[in-house]
Design a protein around this motif. Structure first.
Motif, PDB file in Angstrom:
ATOM      1  N   SER A 505      -5.167   6.658   4.231  1.00 34.36           N
ATOM      2  CA  SER A 505      -6.229   5.666   4.032  1.00 34.36           C
ATOM      3  C   SER A 505      -5.680   4.390   3.388  1.00 34.36           C
ATOM      4  O   SER A 505      -6.267   3.322   3.518  1.00 34.36           O
ATOM      5  CB  SER A 505      -7.359   6.263   3.188  1.00 34.36           C
ATOM      6  OG  SER A 505      -6.936   6.404   1.844  1.00 34.36           O
ATOM      7  N   TYR A 506      -4.574   4.516   2.660  1.00 28.15           N
ATOM      8  CA  TYR A 506      -3.936   3.320   2.067  1.00 28.15           C
ATOM      9  C   TYR A 506      -3.049   2.605   3.090  1.00 28.15           C
ATOM     10  O   TYR A 506      -2.894   1.397   3.056  1.00 28.15           O
ATOM     11  CB  TYR A 506      -3.091   3.723   0.847  1.00 28.15           C
ATOM     12  CG  TYR A 506      -3.940   4.078  -0.350  1.00 28.15           C
ATOM     13  CD1 TYR A 506      -4.333   3.091  -1.242  1.00 28.15           C
ATOM     14  CD2 TYR A 506      -4.366   5.390  -0.570  1.00 28.15           C
ATOM     15  CE1 TYR A 506      -5.131   3.393  -2.330  1.00 28.15           C
ATOM     16  CE2 TYR A 506      -5.170   5.711  -1.656  1.00 28.15           C
ATOM     17  CZ  TYR A 506      -5.555   4.711  -2.536  1.00 28.15           C
ATOM     18  OH  TYR A 506      -6.346   5.008  -3.601  1.00 28.15           O
ATOM     19  N   VAL A 507      -2.505   3.416   3.995  1.00 22.40           N
ATOM     20  CA  VAL A 507      -1.593   2.869   5.006  1.00 22.40           C
ATOM     21  C   VAL A 507      -2.381   2.059   6.052  1.00 22.40           C
ATOM     22  O   VAL A 507      -1.933   1.006   6.510  1.00 22.40           O
ATOM     23  CB  VAL A 507      -0.831   4.029   5.704  1.00 22.40           C
ATOM     24  CG1 VAL A 507      -0.044   3.527   6.900  1.00 22.40           C
ATOM     25  CG2 VAL A 507       0.073   4.763   4.710  1.00 22.40           C
ATOM     26  N   ARG A 508      -3.569   2.555   6.388  1.00 28.62           N
ATOM     27  CA  ARG A 508      -4.339   2.060   7.538  1.00 28.62           C
ATOM     28  C   ARG A 508      -4.467   0.530   7.623  1.00 28.62           C
ATOM     29  O   ARG A 508      -4.070  -0.067   8.634  1.00 28.62           O
ATOM     30  CB  ARG A 508      -5.730   2.717   7.518  1.00 28.62           C
ATOM     31  CG  ARG A 508      -6.460   2.666   8.839  1.00 28.62           C
ATOM     32  CD  ARG A 508      -7.781   3.416   8.770  1.00 28.62           C
ATOM     33  NE  ARG A 508      -7.604   4.835   8.514  1.00 28.62           N
ATOM     34  CZ  ARG A 508      -8.256   5.539   7.576  1.00 28.62           C
ATOM     35  NH1 ARG A 508      -9.145   4.953   6.791  1.00 28.62           N
ATOM     36  NH2 ARG A 508      -8.050   6.818   7.424  1.00 28.62           N
ATOM     37  N   LYS A 538       7.155   4.609  -0.886  1.00 25.05           N
ATOM     38  CA  LYS A 538       7.520   5.736  -0.020  1.00 25.05           C
ATOM     39  C   LYS A 538       7.116   5.495   1.431  1.00 25.05           C
ATOM     40  O   LYS A 538       7.649   6.115   2.329  1.00 25.05           O
ATOM     41  CB  LYS A 538       6.862   7.025  -0.523  1.00 25.05           C
ATOM     42  CG  LYS A 538       7.395   7.434  -1.887  1.00 25.05           C
ATOM     43  CD  LYS A 538       6.871   8.781  -2.324  1.00 25.05           C
ATOM     44  CE  LYS A 538       7.470   9.153  -3.661  1.00 25.05           C
ATOM     45  NZ  LYS A 538       6.626  10.095  -4.398  1.00 25.05           N
ATOM     46  N   TRP A 539       6.135   4.621   1.681  1.00 26.94           N
ATOM     47  CA  TRP A 539       5.696   4.423   3.065  1.00 26.94           C
ATOM     48  C   TRP A 539       5.709   2.962   3.523  1.00 26.94           C
ATOM     49  O   TRP A 539       5.399   2.675   4.681  1.00 26.94           O
ATOM     50  CB  TRP A 539       4.309   5.034   3.293  1.00 26.94           C
ATOM     51  CG  TRP A 539       3.243   4.601   2.309  1.00 26.94           C
ATOM     52  CD1 TRP A 539       2.869   5.269   1.176  1.00 26.94           C
ATOM     53  CD2 TRP A 539       2.418   3.414   2.367  1.00 26.94           C
ATOM     54  NE1 TRP A 539       1.869   4.572   0.525  1.00 26.94           N
ATOM     55  CE2 TRP A 539       1.573   3.434   1.238  1.00 26.94           C
ATOM     56  CE3 TRP A 539       2.314   2.348   3.258  1.00 26.94           C
ATOM     57  CZ2 TRP A 539       0.639   2.427   0.971  1.00 26.94           C
ATOM     58  CZ3 TRP A 539       1.388   1.340   2.992  1.00 26.94           C
ATOM     59  CH2 TRP A 539       0.566   1.389   1.859  1.00 26.94           C
ATOM     60  N   GLY A 540       6.092   2.059   2.641  1.00 23.95           N
ATOM     61  CA  GLY A 540       6.113   0.632   3.009  1.00 23.95           C
ATOM     62  C   GLY A 540       6.927   0.382   4.261  1.00 23.95           C
ATOM     63  O   GLY A 540       6.530  -0.372   5.156  1.00 23.95           O
ATOM     64  N   GLU A 541       8.066   1.028   4.360  1.00 24.01           N
ATOM     65  CA  GLU A 541       8.933   0.811   5.517  1.00 24.01           C
ATOM     66  C   GLU A 541       8.242   1.248   6.812  1.00 24.01           C
ATOM     67  O   GLU A 541       8.426   0.638   7.865  1.00 24.01           O
ATOM     68  CB  GLU A 541      10.245   1.591   5.327  1.00 24.01           C
ATOM     69  CG  GLU A 541      11.267   1.200   6.349  1.00 24.01           C
ATOM     70  CD  GLU A 541      12.477   2.125   6.392  1.00 24.01           C
ATOM     71  OE1 GLU A 541      12.668   2.918   5.442  1.00 24.01           O
ATOM     72  OE2 GLU A 541      13.209   2.054   7.392  1.00 24.01           O
TER      73      GLU A 541
END
Ligand code: GAL
Length: 738
Positions: A505-508, A538-541
């Motif tokens: 939900s934060y990535v979306r 951890k997921w920015g890339e």
């Protein structure tokens, strides 16, 4: 009723700016609302809660977003405080700071007011950051000696947080010396100007002195003494020159004749460590640049040295051109690959060459972005003219010769409503984004913008929700090279989403905008701003972010710098790599203010050296947050040390790790592409320190030190004597080989 009386400081023989007779109070009784009878002496406080004045009412669970609240304190003021004062003139009520406006009553009588309330003749005015000190006559009958006194504080707050927050508050009976203070400023031509100020009508005389000291040895380098007499109407100044290329301490003292008491102020003026650049051309920027196939290139070779200068290349890859007068590289490359060529810079004093590689592939941002952002200086008052003025100064003051190239507009550029076709419109402060972009590009600079995935930005301007593709297309048409995408208003939507506990939900919202940006025929550095939520590193890339903010907003205090830089970055080094950087927020040097009211950064010179050294070690985004047009020589030298910047821009792209934590000494180190290491030895303590670096060799895996260089001074150091003086909040930044 409980009396809260935390500390009684008894009269001492000497006063060093702290009061001889002072009573401090940390807590009082509190009631929300507004009732003028609460100013009085006899009030039933049974329904009142106990609240601290050390932090806002908001952080103690009180919710008053726009409104009044009252604090009441009971304090017995001993007569002995009066007897011990040589003056016996006033009693001062130091109410610390209050968010936003206040009136203070002593035993029912108004004794002071700061800021104003909505119903006041000129309306509401906040003065939350002012230190409140209200004085009453010691023998005027209002103060009850050896008896209960009631201090009632009427506070008005607009917007969170609110109330009394910088306590403890205190009651003081000043001595002569407490009413005298010395301010030290840096005057023209490296003169320390010390001004003795008195709060008293009557004249006081004594001996006023100033010394320039070497903080390391304590040796007095020069001094001056004079006899003076001061009163409220007449302050006195004394000044002494110092060497602004050396760290010195200015110590100024006034000793009052009658009492023999003295007051002293110490101050370390700004000092420039970076050696002046040579007149011959010198390349100062990383020799590597990433671009995607077909994307337009906007880049400026950073070369210092006398102008005029010609910047050329004989073997430039096909499709590219250099403007020889400003070193702006333009064009595009169709095919992926690595393109290496030689760039030459020539002026009247000499010629220099540098090999340069453009990596044309999927990655951009191969070294951290360097440039400027409008937020820390102008806040929401940014205008197109202010951006142009900082960009011109970036070139004129030589910052562009050191790789600073992004000119980023933060919040505050959008119109109130979108155009009829749904495209984003600019407000009247920005006459033409396209013209601005074209001009920046003609100078080899880059253009950045700000938006939010939500309906509104943090400043209440329009966000991109439901218009992501349209906005990305607008950015493309204006020539945008950098997007800061700030969570803000998206929080409201996120709260309603059923899966809002998940990382997805934060990535979306960030993935959505990434897809829109990638459809554009240009490279847009993608800078995430969501304060580190859901471990963004951890997921920015995975959303192709080129950087991500790791913390909340920075401000120009040591506390903020310390918490963001030294506490919150310790575990993040594994996540930085070329093209993807941790962003601990923008720089807080120079004149900042987040509004039209700019002031010098509140960081001391050593804190500023620490800031730039740490941000270089952390491979952080280097976005200047001040008005460049008003930048002084100290700040230019701080930001334009090519050996320090080379640490930040090192093409290996490894972020420093904290290797040593020994009390207030911290050592952070990062490997560099040439096989050496950059090492920052920081003293985060409140006193100066001597550090024997050798002590930590085993812990850092250093068997024998082969080379050591002081990067700020650009000087080689001994490899055997590695004992360093590091001032409070200061740093020794080294490049070593072992
Ligand atoms: C904050 C952000 C700041 C600035 C501001 C603008 O959320 O962290 O850096 O962009 O919004 O309103």
């Amino acid at each position: 009723m409980k009396r809260i009386l935390s500390l009684l400081v008894l009269a001492g023989t000497m006063s060093l700016a702290s009061y001889a007779q002072e009573l401090t109070l940390e807590q009082g009784k509190f009631h929300a609302g507004d009732d003028m009878s609460w100013a009085g002496v006899n009030v039933d406080e049974s329904g009142w809660k106990t609240l601290s004045n050390m932090t806002t009412w908001t952080s103690q669970g009180v919710k008053i977003e726009n409104g009044f609240g009252w604090y009441r304190y009971h304090v017995t003021i001993p007569k002995s405080m009066l007897e011990k004062s040589d003056l016996k003139e006033t009693v001062d009520f130091n109410m610390a700071k209050i968010d936003d406006a206040d009136e203070v009553y002593l035993n029912g009588k108004l004794i002071g007011k700061t800021g104003s309330f909505p119903k006041d003749p000129n309306g509401y005015h906040s003065n939350w950051n002012a230190q409140r000190v209200y004085s009453v006559k010691a023998n005027g009958g209002l103060v009850k000696w050896d008896a209960d006194n009631v201090i009632a504080v009427r506070c008005y707050n607009a917007g969170d947080p609110g109330g009394m927050f910088a306590g403890p508050i205190s009651v003081r009976v000043p001595n002569t010396i407490d009413n005298l203070s010395i301010n030290i400023k840096e005057g023209e031509g490296s003169q320390s100007v010390c001004t003795l100020v008195s709060k008293m009508q009557s004249s006081k005389s004594g001996v006023f002195s100033v010394k320039v000291e070497d903080p390391e040895s304590g040796k007095v380098l020069s001094e001056k003494t004079m006899k003076v007499s001061v009163n409220k109407a007449k302050s006195r100044s004394i000044s002494l020159p110092y060497d602004s290329h050396q760290m010195v301490r200015i110590v100024s003292t006034f000793t009052e004749s009658k009492t023999g008491l003295s007051t002293t102020t110490k101050y370390i003026p700004k000092y420039i460590l970076t050696p002046a650049a040579p007149a011959e051309p010198r390349f100062n920027t990383a020799p590597l640049y990433g671009v995607r196939p077909g994307s337009p290139i906007h880049f400026r070779f950073g070369v210092s040295g006398d102008r005029p200068m010609k910047i050329t290349s004989d073997d430039l890859p096909k499709g590219l051109a250099i403007n020889p007068d400003n070193g702006a590289l333009s064009g595009s490359l169709e095919k992926p690959g690595s393109y290496t060529f030689t760039v030459k810079a020539k002026n009247a004093k000499g010629e220099q060459e540098q090999k340069f590689t453009i990596r044309c592939g999927s990655k951009i941002g191969l070294t951290p972005p360097m440039g400027w952002n409008s937020w820390n200086c102008w806040g929401l008052s940014v205008t197109q003219d202010k951006v142009i003025s900082s960009a011109k100064a970036l070139i004129e003051k030589g910052l562009a010769d050191y790789g600073y190239c992004y000119m980023n507009i933060d919040d505050g550029w959008e119109a109130k409503e979108r155009n009829a076709d749904g495209t984003i419109a600019v407000n009247q402060k920005f006459p033409s984004m396209k013209d601005l972009g074209d001009w920046l590009h003609s100078e080899g600079l880059k253009f950045g913008i700000y938006s939010s995935p939500g309906d509104l930005t943090c400043g209440g301007y329009l966000g991109s929700i439901d218009h992501e593709l349209q906005d990305a297309e607008s950015y493309n048409s204006w020539g945008i090279d950098y997007l800061k995408y700030d969570w803000c208003g998206y929080g409201r939507k996120h709260r309603t989403e059923p899966d809002n506990q998940t990382v997805a939900s934060y990535v979306r919202p960030y993935l959505l905008m990434e897809r829109c940006l990638r459809q554009q025929p240009r490279d847009i550095f993608y800078s995430l701003c969501q304060y580190g939520m859901a471990d963004v590193w951890k997921w920015g890339e995975s959303v192709d972010a080129n950087s991500w903010r790791t913390t909340g907003d920075i401000t120009d205090t040591w506390e903020s710098l310390y918490s963001i830089g030294f506490v919150q970055q310790t575990e993040l080094y594994p996540y930085a790599q070329p093209g993807h950087w941790n962003d601990p927020d923008m720089l807080i040097v120079g004149k900042v203010g987040w509004s039209n009211n700019l002031r010098d950064s509140r960081l001391t010179p050593d804190e500023q050296y620490t800031h730039i050294s740490l941000w270089s070690l952390l491979a952080s985004n280097m976005l200047i947050g001040c008005d460049i047009a008003q930048m002084d020589d100290f700040t230019v030298a701080l930001l334009c040390n090519h050996e320090v910047n080379a640490v930040n821009q090192d093409i290996l792209g490894k972020q420093a790790k904290r290797e040593v934590l020994d009390g207030s000494i911290q050592i952070w180190a990062r490997p560099l592409s040439d096989g050496s290491y950059a090492v920052g030895i920081f003293n985060v303590g409140t006193t100066d320190a001597r550090v024997d670096f050798k002590k930590y060799f085993a812990q850092m895996g250093i068997s024998s030190l082969k080379a050591a260089r002081d990067l700020w001074r650009q000087k080689d150091l001994s490899t055997s004597d590695v004992n360093y003086f590091i001032p409070t909040h200061g740093v020794k930044l080294l490049k070593i080989r072992y």
